[in-house]
Design a protein around this motif. Structure first.
Motif, PDB file in Angstrom:
ATOM      1  N   UNK A  14       4.179   3.764  -7.561  1.00 39.49           N
ATOM      2  CA  UNK A  14       3.684   2.550  -6.909  1.00 39.49           C
ATOM      3  C   UNK A  14       3.417   1.509  -7.988  1.00 39.49           C
TER       4      UNK A  14
ATOM      5  N   UNK B 232       4.796  -4.895  10.685  1.00 40.02           N
ATOM      6  CA  UNK B 232       5.668  -4.674   9.526  1.00 40.02           C
ATOM      7  C   UNK B 232       4.923  -5.009   8.235  1.00 40.02           C
ATOM      8  N   UNK B 233       4.154  -6.114   8.253  1.00 39.39           N
ATOM      9  CA  UNK B 233       3.453  -6.531   7.043  1.00 39.39           C
ATOM     10  C   UNK B 233       2.351  -5.558   6.654  1.00 39.39           C
ATOM     11  N   UNK B 234       1.554  -5.167   7.628  1.00 35.88           N
ATOM     12  CA  UNK B 234       0.329  -4.429   7.320  1.00 35.88           C
ATOM     13  C   UNK B 234       0.302  -2.998   7.832  1.00 35.88           C
ATOM     14  N   UNK B 235       1.316  -2.594   8.581  1.00 36.54           N
ATOM     15  CA  UNK B 235       1.277  -1.248   9.151  1.00 36.54           C
ATOM     16  C   UNK B 235       2.491  -0.403   8.852  1.00 36.54           C
ATOM     17  N   UNK B 236       3.279  -0.780   7.863  1.00 35.29           N
ATOM     18  CA  UNK B 236       4.460   0.020   7.529  1.00 35.29           C
ATOM     19  C   UNK B 236       4.455   0.321   6.041  1.00 35.29           C
ATOM     20  N   UNK B 237       5.176   1.360   5.680  1.00 33.60           N
ATOM     21  CA  UNK B 237       5.158   1.848   4.306  1.00 33.60           C
ATOM     22  C   UNK B 237       6.361   1.318   3.538  1.00 33.60           C
ATOM     23  N   UNK B 238       6.117   0.903   2.304  1.00 34.74           N
ATOM     24  CA  UNK B 238       7.216   0.516   1.421  1.00 34.74           C
ATOM     25  C   UNK B 238       7.759   1.765   0.751  1.00 34.74           C
TER      26      UNK B 238
ATOM     27  N   UNK C  33       9.521   1.042  -7.833  1.00 31.55           N
ATOM     28  CA  UNK C  33       9.494  -0.250  -8.528  1.00 31.55           C
ATOM     29  C   UNK C  33      10.822  -0.530  -9.220  1.00 31.55           C
TER      30      UNK C  33
ATOM     31  N   UNK D 274      12.584  -6.961   4.037  1.00 34.39           N
ATOM     32  CA  UNK D 274      11.424  -7.126   4.916  1.00 34.39           C
ATOM     33  C   UNK D 274      11.196  -8.606   5.220  1.00 34.39           C
TER      34      UNK D 274
ATOM     35  N   UNK E 100       0.742   5.091   9.214  1.00 36.17           N
ATOM     36  CA  UNK E 100       1.655   3.967   9.426  1.00 36.17           C
ATOM     37  C   UNK E 100       1.876   3.746  10.915  1.00 36.17           C
TER      38      UNK E 100
ATOM     39  N   UNK F  35       2.388  -2.471 -13.421  1.00 35.90           N
ATOM     40  CA  UNK F  35       1.779  -1.204 -13.835  1.00 35.90           C
ATOM     41  C   UNK F  35       2.122  -0.150 -12.780  1.00 35.90           C
ATOM     42  N   UNK F  36       2.722   0.928 -13.213  1.00 36.20           N
ATOM     43  CA  UNK F  36       3.219   1.939 -12.277  1.00 36.20           C
ATOM     44  C   UNK F  36       2.218   3.084 -12.163  1.00 36.20           C
ATOM     45  N   UNK F  37       1.846   3.390 -10.929  1.00 39.34           N
ATOM     46  CA  UNK F  37       0.981   4.536 -10.648  1.00 39.34           C
ATOM     47  C   UNK F  37       1.865   5.663 -10.125  1.00 39.34           C
TER      48      UNK F  37
ATOM     49  N   UNK G  61      -5.986   0.035   2.397  1.00 41.63           N
ATOM     50  CA  UNK G  61      -5.041   0.361   3.477  1.00 41.63           C
ATOM     51  C   UNK G  61      -3.605   0.317   2.976  1.00 41.63           C
ATOM     52  N   UNK G  62      -3.288  -0.709   2.181  1.00 40.16           N
ATOM     53  CA  UNK G  62      -1.917  -0.865   1.703  1.00 40.16           C
ATOM     54  C   UNK G  62      -1.543   0.291   0.773  1.00 40.16           C
ATOM     55  N   UNK G  63      -2.414   0.629  -0.160  1.00 37.36           N
ATOM     56  CA  UNK G  63      -2.101   1.708  -1.097  1.00 37.36           C
ATOM     57  C   UNK G  63      -2.007   3.048  -0.368  1.00 37.36           C
TER      58      UNK G  63
ATOM     59  N   UNK H 283      -1.147   3.530   2.743  1.00 37.57           N
ATOM     60  CA  UNK H 283       0.108   3.534   3.506  1.00 37.57           C
ATOM     61  C   UNK H 283       1.285   3.859   2.599  1.00 37.57           C
ATOM     62  N   UNK H 284       1.331   3.203   1.449  1.00 41.36           N
ATOM     63  CA  UNK H 284       2.465   3.409   0.548  1.00 41.36           C
ATOM     64  C   UNK H 284       2.478   4.824  -0.027  1.00 41.36           C
ATOM     65  N   UNK H 285       1.293   5.386  -0.242  1.00 48.71           N
ATOM     66  CA  UNK H 285       1.223   6.747  -0.776  1.00 48.71           C
ATOM     67  C   UNK H 285       1.374   7.796   0.321  1.00 48.71           C
TER      68      UNK H 285
END
Lengths: 449, 127
Positions: free
Chosen positions: A108, A177-183, A187, A198, A287, B1-3, B40-42, B44-46
């Protein structure tokens, strides 16, 4: 050939064509909804699986088109869709034999740019504000002092409400899509391609919102046909271009020429949560929306309770509007006397139609514009029903309009005429054809002015 | 910065988040004033629970690295470093030994471990 059959065939052919290329849109490490090694798609096993899928698909499609010329098309469509789902499910099961474990390590970028709506939240609110403004204008321009205006107002509000609900649905999807989905992409250039993808989807949603708002607004103000057609063509062209870029870019932008292959293996969702490769059910995943494994775009996580709430509320609103809108036939109160002048006005109008010169001078500007727009259809109806014979007052409908049963040589028309304005002009009037010379349930064939 | 987070690792995810972010904070890859992704964003991505990320942020805040605001999210703040006490030096050395033993148990050779530790030490001295 019947236009309905042609339309049906075009719909099925388009569906078949989209599904034919469906596996090509997916991320490189997904095949028919299964996590696979990216090299699998270039092998003989994958090509054979794809070939079997496409053969089954086109057999289904062509059979459905042929059956649609004979049988009830609604039933054929349901059967076709069920067949398509079964075909996809079988392909998904066969692809599962080549499943690989997804990579569990995730990278991430903590300093990645924050994603925002193109144009900000103002861009999505403006279409809804436009609809509110048009609604207020329409109400203020109708003769609100007269009961007959209720019919026009209710039709206006229904149109605007449906357009507004559609805009809200699109806004909800954009928010999801903006706030409830996973990327997904790691990187680097893969993440940049995914951000581009997106953003392009959000642009499509916002553009659709503006189109729906303008469509609703222009239909209420009775814009000229050339304006409506031009707007439709321009929007269709823009949307087609947008979708084409998305399709060429592939899901998540993974097929863009500028995106080198990056190690991902999997879309961060467990294979066993994908039912038939199409429906995602994972109670442990927060998600709301997840990337589709087949096709372009996103789908709901049906394991998230909020998804069901969202689906139910989005479904309830338009259903509620449709249930509350004035339905045909309206109830008629036969005991109430007709409003002064409506019968004479209607007789003069029918005479003017039979002479081919509608009496626009006796209509309000908005009604005259509507009649002009629909004149070819109105004249066709008058010609079909033949010579006018008699007019019978039936009563007052629930919107306060006088209801008349007009008997013609070859048919009957039911007219609803709102009470006349202070200057004697007609502000609201519409008719529908009835089954000729028979009692029984009304069969609405056409509604016009 | 990569986690970098590995969901299949024996180390709990929140611990991986804390350790990974601490490395970045110590090395200056995350500087005071930098904003971290929203919980919330982190999460979701994780693909993890919101509480897992929130727990990691709270721990880093307790260590003095972050300022967590209700609306503003988590922001890196300047942290004052207090000199280590002899007792913490002992536990630090023990922890290093535990990590070395764990890596050896996973099959990493002693020579490779020594080489990696020398590289890390060299990087620390250069910074």
């Amino acid at each position: 050939m019947d236009i309905a059959v042609i339309s049906f065939s075009i719909v099925l052919l388009s569906t078949g064509l989209s599904l034919h290329f469906l596996p090509s849109y997916s991320r490189p490490d997904l095949y028919f909804g299964v996590t696979v090694s990216p090299e699998l798609k270039e092998g003989a096993a994958a090509r054979q699986l794809l070939h079997h899928f496409r053969v089954a698909l086109w057999c289904l499609t062509l059979s459905a088109i042929a059956a649609g010329t004979v049988f009830e098309r609604a039933h054929i469509l349901v059967a076709y869709l069920a067949g398509v789902y079964a075909t996809l499910a079988i392909a998904h099961r066969n692809a599962a034999k080549h499943r690989v474990d997804p990579v569990t390590a995730i990278d991430i970028d903590l300093t990645a740019p924050v994603e925002r709506l193109p144009g900000g939240w103002l861009a999505v609110i403006l279409p809804i504000a436009l609809l509110f403004g048009v609604g207020a204008w329409a109400i203020s321009n109708s003769a609100t002092a007269l009961p007959g205006a209720a019919m026009a107002t209710s039709a206006v509000m229904t149109t605007l409400a449906m357009a507004g609900v559609s805009c809200l649905v699109l806004t909800a999807i954009a928010f999801g899509i903006l706030h409830g989905s996973r990327r997904i992409s790691p990187p680097g250039s893969g993440a940049a391609a995914e951000r581009w993808f997106r953003r392009r989807i959000l642009l499509c949603l916002i553009a659709s919102e503006y189109f729906l708002a303008m469509l609703g607004a222009l239909s209420v103000v009775h814009a000229p046909s050339v304006v409506m057609v031009s707007m439709n063509c321009a929007w269709a062209a823009a949307l087609a271009l947008c979708i084409e870029t998305l399709v060429l870019a592939g899901q998540g932008g993974t097929h863009r020429a500028s995106t080198p292959r990056e190690t991902v293996i999997g879309d961060r969702s467990p294979d066993h949560c994908w039912k038939g490769g199409l429906f995602y059910v994972n109670r442990h995943d927060h998600a709301l929306l997840v990337e589709k494994r087949m096709g372009i775009g996103y789908t709901l996580n049906f394991g998230n309770p909020w998804s069901w709430l969202l689906l139910a509320s989005l479904s309830a609103i338009p259903v509620g509007i449709l249930l509350l809108r004035p339905t045909m036939p309206p109830r008629v109160n036969a005991t109430t006397a007709a409003s002064p002048g409506t019968e004479a006005s209607l007789r003069r109008y029918i005479d003017s139609l039979e002479s081919g010169q509608p009496n626009y001078a006796e209509m309000s500007p908005s009604l005259a514009a509507a009649v002009k727009r629909q004149l070819p259809a109105i004249m066709d109806t008058i010609r079909d029903v033949g010579t006018f014979r008699s007019l019978t007052y039936e009563g007052v409908d629930q919107n306060g309009s006088d209801v008349y049963d007009a008997l013609f040589e070859h048919g009957r028309l039911e007219w609803h005429v709102a009470p006349l304005a202070g200057d004697g002009k007609v502000i609201e009037r519409h008719f529908r054809a009835l089954a000729a010379n028979t009692e029984g349930p009304h069969v609405p064939l056409r509604i016009a002015f | 910065m990569i986690l970098h987070i590995d969901a299949s690792s024996e180390t709990p995810v929140y611990r991986q988040i804390v350790d990974g972010m601490r490395v970045a904070l110590v090395n200056g890859e995350l500087a005071p004033g930098d904003s971290l992704p929203a919980v919330r964003r982190l999460a979701l991505d994780l693909g993890t629970h919101f509480n897992t990320v929130a727990q990691a942020y709270r721990e880093l805040a307790r260590e003095g690295w972050l300022d967590i605001g209700a609306r503003s999210g988590a922001r890196v703040i300047a942290r004052s470093v207090t000199p280590s006490k002899p007792k913490s030096d002992t536990s630090f050395r023990r922890r290093i030994e535990e990590i070395v033993a764990q890596m050896q148990a996973h099959g990493i050779t002693r020579s490779r471990l020594a080489r990696e530790l020398r590289l890390i030490a060299q990087t620390l001295e250069e910074n």
